[in-house]
Design a protein around this motif. Structure first.
Motif, PDB file in Angstrom:
ATOM      1  N   GLY A   1      -0.920  -4.916   0.517  1.00  0.00           N
ATOM      2  CA  GLY A   1      -1.793  -3.643   0.062  1.00  0.00           C
ATOM      3  C   GLY A   1      -3.050  -3.717   0.417  1.00  0.00           C
ATOM      4  O   GLY A   1      -3.587  -2.792   0.869  1.00  0.00           O
ATOM      5  N   ALA A   2      -3.682  -4.837   0.433  1.00  0.00           N
ATOM      6  CA  ALA A   2      -5.296  -5.049   0.548  1.00  0.00           C
ATOM      7  C   ALA A   2      -5.442  -4.716   2.291  1.00  0.00           C
ATOM      8  O   ALA A   2      -6.362  -4.230   2.537  1.00  0.00           O
TER       9      ALA A   2
ATOM     10  N   THR B   1      -6.037  -5.374  -6.878  1.00  0.00           N
ATOM     11  CA  THR B   1      -6.593  -5.061  -5.468  1.00  0.00           C
ATOM     12  C   THR B   1      -5.508  -4.990  -4.562  1.00  0.00           C
ATOM     13  O   THR B   1      -4.501  -5.882  -4.394  1.00  0.00           O
ATOM     14  N   PRO B   2      -5.139  -3.628  -4.036  1.00  0.00           N
ATOM     15  CA  PRO B   2      -5.509  -2.483  -4.418  1.00  0.00           C
ATOM     16  C   PRO B   2      -5.175  -1.843  -5.624  1.00  0.00           C
ATOM     17  O   PRO B   2      -3.955  -2.377  -6.092  1.00  0.00           O
TER      18      PRO B   2
ATOM     19  N   LYS C   1      -3.867  -2.762   4.181  1.00  0.00           N
ATOM     20  CA  LYS C   1      -3.815  -1.615   4.365  1.00  0.00           C
ATOM     21  C   LYS C   1      -4.770  -0.730   3.727  1.00  0.00           C
ATOM     22  O   LYS C   1      -5.562   0.159   4.445  1.00  0.00           O
ATOM     23  N   MET C   2      -5.212  -1.257   2.728  1.00  0.00           N
ATOM     24  CA  MET C   2      -6.708  -0.567   2.078  1.00  0.00           C
ATOM     25  C   MET C   2      -7.811  -1.000   2.959  1.00  0.00           C
ATOM     26  O   MET C   2      -8.733   0.046   3.212  1.00  0.00           O
ATOM     27  N   CYS C   3      -7.876  -2.139   3.331  1.00  0.00           N
ATOM     28  CA  CYS C   3      -9.192  -2.502   4.277  1.00  0.00           C
ATOM     29  C   CYS C   3      -9.021  -1.647   5.519  1.00  0.00           C
ATOM     30  O   CYS C   3     -10.034  -1.381   6.259  1.00  0.00           O
TER      31      CYS C   3
ATOM     32  N   ASP D   1      -4.704   1.465  -5.960  1.00  0.00           N
ATOM     33  CA  ASP D   1      -4.098   2.855  -6.006  1.00  0.00           C
ATOM     34  C   ASP D   1      -4.088   3.094  -4.426  1.00  0.00           C
ATOM     35  O   ASP D   1      -3.893   4.487  -3.889  1.00  0.00           O
ATOM     36  N   GLU D   2      -3.528   2.137  -3.824  1.00  0.00           N
ATOM     37  CA  GLU D   2      -3.114   2.199  -2.224  1.00  0.00           C
ATOM     38  C   GLU D   2      -1.557   2.993  -2.242  1.00  0.00           C
ATOM     39  O   GLU D   2      -0.545   2.534  -2.874  1.00  0.00           O
TER      40      GLU D   2
ATOM     41  N   ARG E   1     -14.537   1.441  -6.765  1.00  0.00           N
ATOM     42  CA  ARG E   1     -14.251   2.983  -6.584  1.00  0.00           C
ATOM     43  C   ARG E   1     -13.555   3.309  -7.790  1.00  0.00           C
ATOM     44  O   ARG E   1     -12.645   2.969  -8.511  1.00  0.00           O
TER      45      ARG E   1
ATOM     46  N   ARG F   1      -7.901   1.202   6.054  1.00  0.00           N
ATOM     47  CA  ARG F   1      -8.110   2.626   5.817  1.00  0.00           C
ATOM     48  C   ARG F   1      -9.561   2.819   5.633  1.00  0.00           C
ATOM     49  O   ARG F   1     -10.345   3.820   5.951  1.00  0.00           O
TER      50      ARG F   1
END
Length: 285
Positions: free
Chosen positions: A203-204, A250-251, A206-208, A253-254, A16, A210
């Motif tokens: 964080g990963a 990773t991530p 949360k990203m996943c 920019d979460e 991304r 989303r």
């Protein structure tokens, strides 16, 4: 440019692109002023020149695996070299499949290439590219470096390799993308620098969550094929490296997850010299 060093051109994990964010993965291992390019994620051409190099400087490229955040700009980089710098052979070392990557790019730009050859009398770009397939073991050696590969675990990609660069007096290891993989510690034993990917587990998650409507199995991939910052520190400690540098975040920019979260996580297991990577960061050897 003097001195041996590593330059992190892009430090984002994944393909991304976001406003103000970092670029996907690519790095330089420089010895005696000669840069060796590792990976060619999106943005590599611009980042290479932003780091102070010229496209004339590129002679050897090593690709760790064929995920797009590691090879997407290989073709455009080679084309830009062809159109804007001196003519010579560029050696590309990569896992199986590299011929299709290069041939597919050249086919997609056959019209432009043909026009430039006919109109500007350029030499054929195909004659400028030497692609070499490597597996585990010796990748190549020249007058300045020896490069070896270790197959790492990054399912479902089987042809994925960590790379160790050795000079007369220094060595550096690039982990590529991998889960926690203890054999990497032996491969990296006593290296001057270990450049290792890092995942922040919370964080990963949360990203996943989303991105679940786009990539419903993303968390499964992340946990099976990537290394937490804590485990990256464990590998560095087991290997006895002199310096650990984190990249491929990773991530990246979460919201609510910053590089300081990665720093805190890796410090749970690693108390030695540490670089929390950023685009265009320089690590002396």
């Amino acid at each position: 440019m003097a001195g041996d060093r590593i330059v992190l051109l892009g430090t984002r994990g994944g393909p991304r692109i976001t406003a103000g964010g970092s670029w996907p993965t690519s790095s330089v291992f420089e010895v005696r002023g000669r840069p060796y390019l590792i990976d060619a994620g999106l943005g590599v051409t611009r980042q290479f020149v932003e780091a102070g190099y010229k496209l004339d400087d590129i002679h050897t490229i090593a690709i760790t695996h064929h995920h797009s955040d590691h090879n997407l700009e290989l073709g455009p980089l080679l084309h830009t070299i062809w159109t804007s710098s001196r003519k010579r052979v560029i050696k590309v070392y990569a896992p199986a499949g590299i011929s299709q990557v290069i041939e597919g790019f050249l086919l997609s730009n056959a019209y432009d290439i043909g026009v430039r050859i006919a109109d500007e009398k350029q030499a054929d770009i195909a004659d400028m590219i030497e692609s070499n397939v490597y597996g585990e073991g010796r990748v190549f050696a020249d007058d300045l470096v020896e490069v070896d590969a270790l197959r790492v675990v990054h399912p479902p990609v089987e042809e994925c390799f960590a790379l160790r660069f050795r000079t007369a007096g220094k060595s550096a290891v690039f982990s590529s993308d991998t889960c926690y993989f203890p054999p990497l510690a032996e491969f990296a034993k006593d290296a001057d620098v270990l450049v290792h990917e890092a995942m922040h587990r919370e964080g990963a998650e949360k990203m996943c969550a989303r991105l679940s409507t786009i990539k419903p199995d993303l968390l499964k991939h992340m946990t099976a094929g990537h290394t937490s910052a804590q485990d990256a520190g464990r590998i560095a400690a087991q290997a006895g490296v002199k310096h650990l540098a984190l990249n491929h975040f990773t991530p990246s920019d979460e919201p609510g997850i910053t590089l300081e979260h990665f720093r805190s996580a890796v410090r749970e297991t690693w108390d030695g010299p540490l670089t929390i990577g950023s685009d265009l960061a320089v690590i002396p050897l």
